[in-house]
Design a protein around this motif. Structure first.
Motif, PDB file in Angstrom:
ATOM      1  N   TYR A  98       0.869  -1.193   0.101  1.00 53.85           N
ATOM      2  CA  TYR A  98      -0.291   0.238   0.347  1.00 53.85           C
ATOM      3  C   TYR A  98       1.288   1.319   0.303  1.00 53.85           C
ATOM      4  CZ  TYR A  98      -3.157   3.677   2.280  1.00 53.85           C
ATOM      5  OH  TYR A  98      -3.479   4.615   1.713  1.00 53.85           O
ATOM      6  N   TRP A  99       1.493   1.536   0.514  1.00 50.42           N
ATOM      7  CA  TRP A  99       2.489   2.674   1.597  1.00 50.42           C
ATOM      8  C   TRP A  99       3.177   2.631  -0.065  1.00 50.42           C
ATOM      9  CZ3 TRP A  99       0.901   6.246   3.596  1.00 50.42           C
ATOM     10  CH2 TRP A  99       0.028   6.021   4.698  1.00 50.42           C
ATOM     11  N   ALA A 100       3.968   2.138  -0.825  1.00 48.88           N
ATOM     12  CA  ALA A 100       4.746   1.814  -2.067  1.00 48.88           C
ATOM     13  C   ALA A 100       3.663   1.886  -3.619  1.00 48.88           C
ATOM     14  CB  ALA A 100       5.432   0.190  -2.470  1.00 48.88           C
ATOM     15  N   ILE A 101       2.622   1.931  -3.952  1.00 48.78           N
ATOM     16  CA  ILE A 101       1.752   2.219  -4.473  1.00 48.78           C
ATOM     17  C   ILE A 101       1.427   3.575  -4.690  1.00 48.78           C
ATOM     18  CG2 ILE A 101      -0.159   2.123  -5.506  1.00 48.78           C
ATOM     19  CD1 ILE A 101       1.889  -0.163  -6.362  1.00 48.78           C
ATOM     20  N   VAL A 102       1.090   4.161  -3.328  1.00 49.57           N
ATOM     21  CA  VAL A 102       0.481   5.886  -2.990  1.00 49.57           C
ATOM     22  C   VAL A 102       1.527   6.408  -3.889  1.00 49.57           C
ATOM     23  CG1 VAL A 102       0.165   7.184  -1.502  1.00 49.57           C
ATOM     24  CG2 VAL A 102      -1.523   5.649  -0.789  1.00 49.57           C
ATOM     25  N   PRO A 103       2.963   6.515  -2.431  1.00 46.40           N
ATOM     26  CA  PRO A 103       3.965   7.483  -3.812  1.00 46.40           C
ATOM     27  C   PRO A 103       3.447   7.669  -5.681  1.00 46.40           C
ATOM     28  CG  PRO A 103       5.379   6.559  -2.601  1.00 46.40           C
ATOM     29  CD  PRO A 103       3.466   6.056  -2.102  1.00 46.40           C
ATOM     30  N   LEU A 104       3.883   5.841  -5.451  1.00 46.24           N
ATOM     31  CA  LEU A 104       4.044   5.501  -7.078  1.00 46.24           C
ATOM     32  C   LEU A 104       3.176   6.330  -8.129  1.00 46.24           C
ATOM     33  CD1 LEU A 104       5.790   4.364  -9.351  1.00 46.24           C
ATOM     34  CD2 LEU A 104       4.155   2.429  -9.348  1.00 46.24           C
ATOM     35  N   TYR A 105       1.823   5.960  -7.259  1.00 49.10           N
ATOM     36  CA  TYR A 105       0.460   7.220  -7.622  1.00 49.10           C
ATOM     37  C   TYR A 105       0.608   8.884  -7.898  1.00 49.10           C
ATOM     38  CZ  TYR A 105      -4.884   7.317  -9.537  1.00 49.10           C
ATOM     39  OH  TYR A 105      -5.832   7.482  -9.775  1.00 49.10           O
ATOM     40  N   MET A 106       0.651   9.102  -6.890  1.00 50.94           N
ATOM     41  CA  MET A 106       0.851  10.269  -6.909  1.00 50.94           C
ATOM     42  C   MET A 106       1.625  10.677  -7.966  1.00 50.94           C
ATOM     43  SD  MET A 106       0.665  11.189  -2.807  1.00 50.94           S
ATOM     44  CE  MET A 106       0.871  12.841  -2.910  1.00 50.94           C
ATOM     45  N   LEU A 107       3.166  10.097  -8.021  1.00 51.58           N
ATOM     46  CA  LEU A 107       4.339  10.839  -9.154  1.00 51.58           C
ATOM     47  C   LEU A 107       4.084  10.380 -10.569  1.00 51.58           C
ATOM     48  CD1 LEU A 107       7.211  10.627  -6.812  1.00 51.58           C
ATOM     49  CD2 LEU A 107       5.883  12.749  -7.598  1.00 51.58           C
ATOM     50  N   PHE A 108       4.147   8.034 -10.580  1.00 52.61           N
ATOM     51  CA  PHE A 108       3.769   8.188 -12.207  1.00 52.61           C
ATOM     52  C   PHE A 108       2.357   7.198 -12.074  1.00 52.61           C
ATOM     53  CE2 PHE A 108       8.192   9.036 -10.442  1.00 52.61           C
ATOM     54  CZ  PHE A 108       9.027   9.867 -11.470  1.00 52.61           C
ATOM     55  N   PRO A 109       1.407   8.085 -12.282  1.00 51.52           N
ATOM     56  CA  PRO A 109       0.110   7.014 -12.101  1.00 51.52           C
ATOM     57  C   PRO A 109       0.693   5.808 -13.000  1.00 51.52           C
ATOM     58  CG  PRO A 109      -0.137   9.394 -12.794  1.00 51.52           C
ATOM     59  CD  PRO A 109       1.188   9.716 -12.012  1.00 51.52           C
ATOM     60  N   GLU A 110       0.519   6.333 -14.143  1.00 55.26           N
ATOM     61  CA  GLU A 110       0.687   5.691 -15.619  1.00 55.26           C
ATOM     62  C   GLU A 110       0.844   4.413 -15.577  1.00 55.26           C
ATOM     63  OE1 GLU A 110       3.469   8.384 -16.488  1.00 55.26           O
ATOM     64  OE2 GLU A 110       1.744   8.244 -15.923  1.00 55.26           O
ATOM     65  N   TYR A 111       2.234   4.502 -14.454  1.00 58.75           N
ATOM     66  CA  TYR A 111       3.371   3.496 -13.979  1.00 58.75           C
ATOM     67  C   TYR A 111       2.689   2.581 -12.825  1.00 58.75           C
ATOM     68  CZ  TYR A 111       6.979   4.785 -15.751  1.00 58.75           C
ATOM     69  OH  TYR A 111       8.024   5.388 -17.105  1.00 58.75           O
ATOM     70  N   ALA A 112       1.697   3.268 -12.024  1.00 60.04           N
ATOM     71  CA  ALA A 112       1.014   2.520 -10.985  1.00 60.04           C
ATOM     72  C   ALA A 112       0.300   1.677 -11.627  1.00 60.04           C
ATOM     73  CB  ALA A 112      -0.017   3.418 -10.140  1.00 60.04           C
ATOM     74  N   TYR A 113      -0.714   2.412 -12.863  1.00 58.68           N
ATOM     75  CA  TYR A 113      -2.183   1.349 -13.481  1.00 58.68           C
ATOM     76  C   TYR A 113      -1.261   0.105 -14.249  1.00 58.68           C
ATOM     77  CZ  TYR A 113      -5.806   4.379 -12.180  1.00 58.68           C
ATOM     78  OH  TYR A 113      -6.193   5.560 -11.467  1.00 58.68           O
ATOM     79  N   TYR A 114       0.310   0.472 -14.853  1.00 58.16           N
ATOM     80  CA  TYR A 114       1.067  -0.470 -15.443  1.00 58.16           C
ATOM     81  C   TYR A 114       1.638  -1.606 -14.673  1.00 58.16           C
ATOM     82  CZ  TYR A 114       4.699  -2.328 -18.634  1.00 58.16           C
ATOM     83  OH  TYR A 114       5.412  -4.266 -18.999  1.00 58.16           O
ATOM     84  N   LEU A 115       1.542  -1.464 -13.292  1.00 61.13           N
ATOM     85  CA  LEU A 115       1.857  -2.632 -12.344  1.00 61.13           C
ATOM     86  C   LEU A 115       0.701  -3.517 -12.121  1.00 61.13           C
ATOM     87  CD1 LEU A 115       3.673  -3.850 -10.487  1.00 61.13           C
ATOM     88  CD2 LEU A 115       2.829  -1.628  -8.573  1.00 61.13           C
ATOM     89  N   MET A 116      -0.352  -2.881 -11.844  1.00 56.98           N
ATOM     90  CA  MET A 116      -1.414  -3.369 -11.112  1.00 56.98           C
ATOM     91  C   MET A 116      -1.871  -4.392 -12.858  1.00 56.98           C
ATOM     92  SD  MET A 116      -2.818  -3.940  -9.369  1.00 56.98           S
ATOM     93  CE  MET A 116      -4.524  -5.067  -8.610  1.00 56.98           C
ATOM     94  N   GLU A 117      -1.663  -4.143 -14.515  1.00 55.20           N
ATOM     95  CA  GLU A 117      -1.737  -4.879 -15.654  1.00 55.20           C
ATOM     96  C   GLU A 117      -1.822  -5.952 -15.498  1.00 55.20           C
ATOM     97  OE1 GLU A 117      -1.133  -3.975 -20.418  1.00 55.20           O
ATOM     98  OE2 GLU A 117      -0.836  -2.178 -18.807  1.00 55.20           O
TER      99      GLU A 117
END
Length: 227
Positions: A98-117
């Motif tokens: 959870y705490w790894a994804i929060v800053p990733l989503y704030m800074l690079f949302p497309e990467y956060a979505y790619y990770l989940m893809e």
């Protein structure tokens, strides 16, 4: 880098759990919910600060957490959380995730979505392989009540909200046995993949709408065409 991280995580989980399928699925479903919580937290923060308000994004990501929750409940009903160590591993990884994804989503949302893809795609193929390997065994077992309630007898709004509809009707799956349940879970994972893919496209992000919004608009256009 993201693909390498996901590949390493998948390798570790596969090595630890081997043929303990339900325990492995329990761990995966516990962790799979977490990025959607992270997305929601960040989106609520943006809305609170008055910088960005996207109700449809909130609807879809909450529906995805609801969908994954029921996958988790199904795995628990099958005994996937029976051992304390499995619960300990899943829950502690989930907190860190959870705490790894929060800053990733704030800074690079497309990467956060790619990770989940990538994670959802792995889940789809994992369930697909399990279905092929255990078809006869699964068809001989009854569907858990929690699965029947979610896919057939309950309030289907949240189930529909993770479906990519276009101009077609919402999916209405069978839940006659355990095989059907795993087919439905597998197909849910593919719907998550499609949503994650869509949210990475710059041209889609400004106009992204939830499945119900799209469905209602398509129905309205169809009605106008008939008049």
């Amino acid at each position: 880098m993201i693909r390498a991280i996901v590949s390493f995580f998948v390798f570790v989980v596969d090595v630890i759990y081997g043929n303990r399928s339900y325990a492995r699925f329990y761990v995966l479903e516990t962790i799979a919910r977490v990025p959607y919580f992270s997305y929601l937290s960040v989106l609520h923060l943006y809305e609170t600060l008055g910088s960005w308000r996207k109700a449809d994004w909130l609807k879809v990501h909450f529906a995805q957490t609801w969908n994954e929750l029921h996958h988790l409940l199904i795995m628990e009903s099958l005994g996937g959380d029976r051992h304390w160590l499995d619960r300990f591993i899943a829950q502690h990884i989930a907190v860190m995730y959870y705490w790894a994804i929060v800053p990733l989503y704030m800074l690079f949302p497309e990467y956060a979505y790619y990770l989940m893809e990538l994670i959802e795609s792995h889940a789809y193929h994992t369930y697909d392989e399990y279905l092929k390997a255990h078809e006869a065994q699964l068809k001989a077992q009854s569907a858990p009540q929690v699965a029947i309630a979610f896919y057939r007898d309950g309030d289907l709004y949240m189930f529909e909200e993770v479906q990519t509809t276009g101009d077609r009707e919402f999916r209405r799956p069978k839940v006659d046995n355990l095989y059907d349940v795993f087919v439905n879970i597998r197909d849910d994972e593919w719907e998550h993949v499609k949503t994650m893919e869509a949210l990475q496209k710059p041209e889609v992000q400004p106009t992204f709408h939830s499945p119900h919004t799209v469905f209602v608009a398509a129905k309205a256009l169809s009605s106008e065409g008939e008049v």
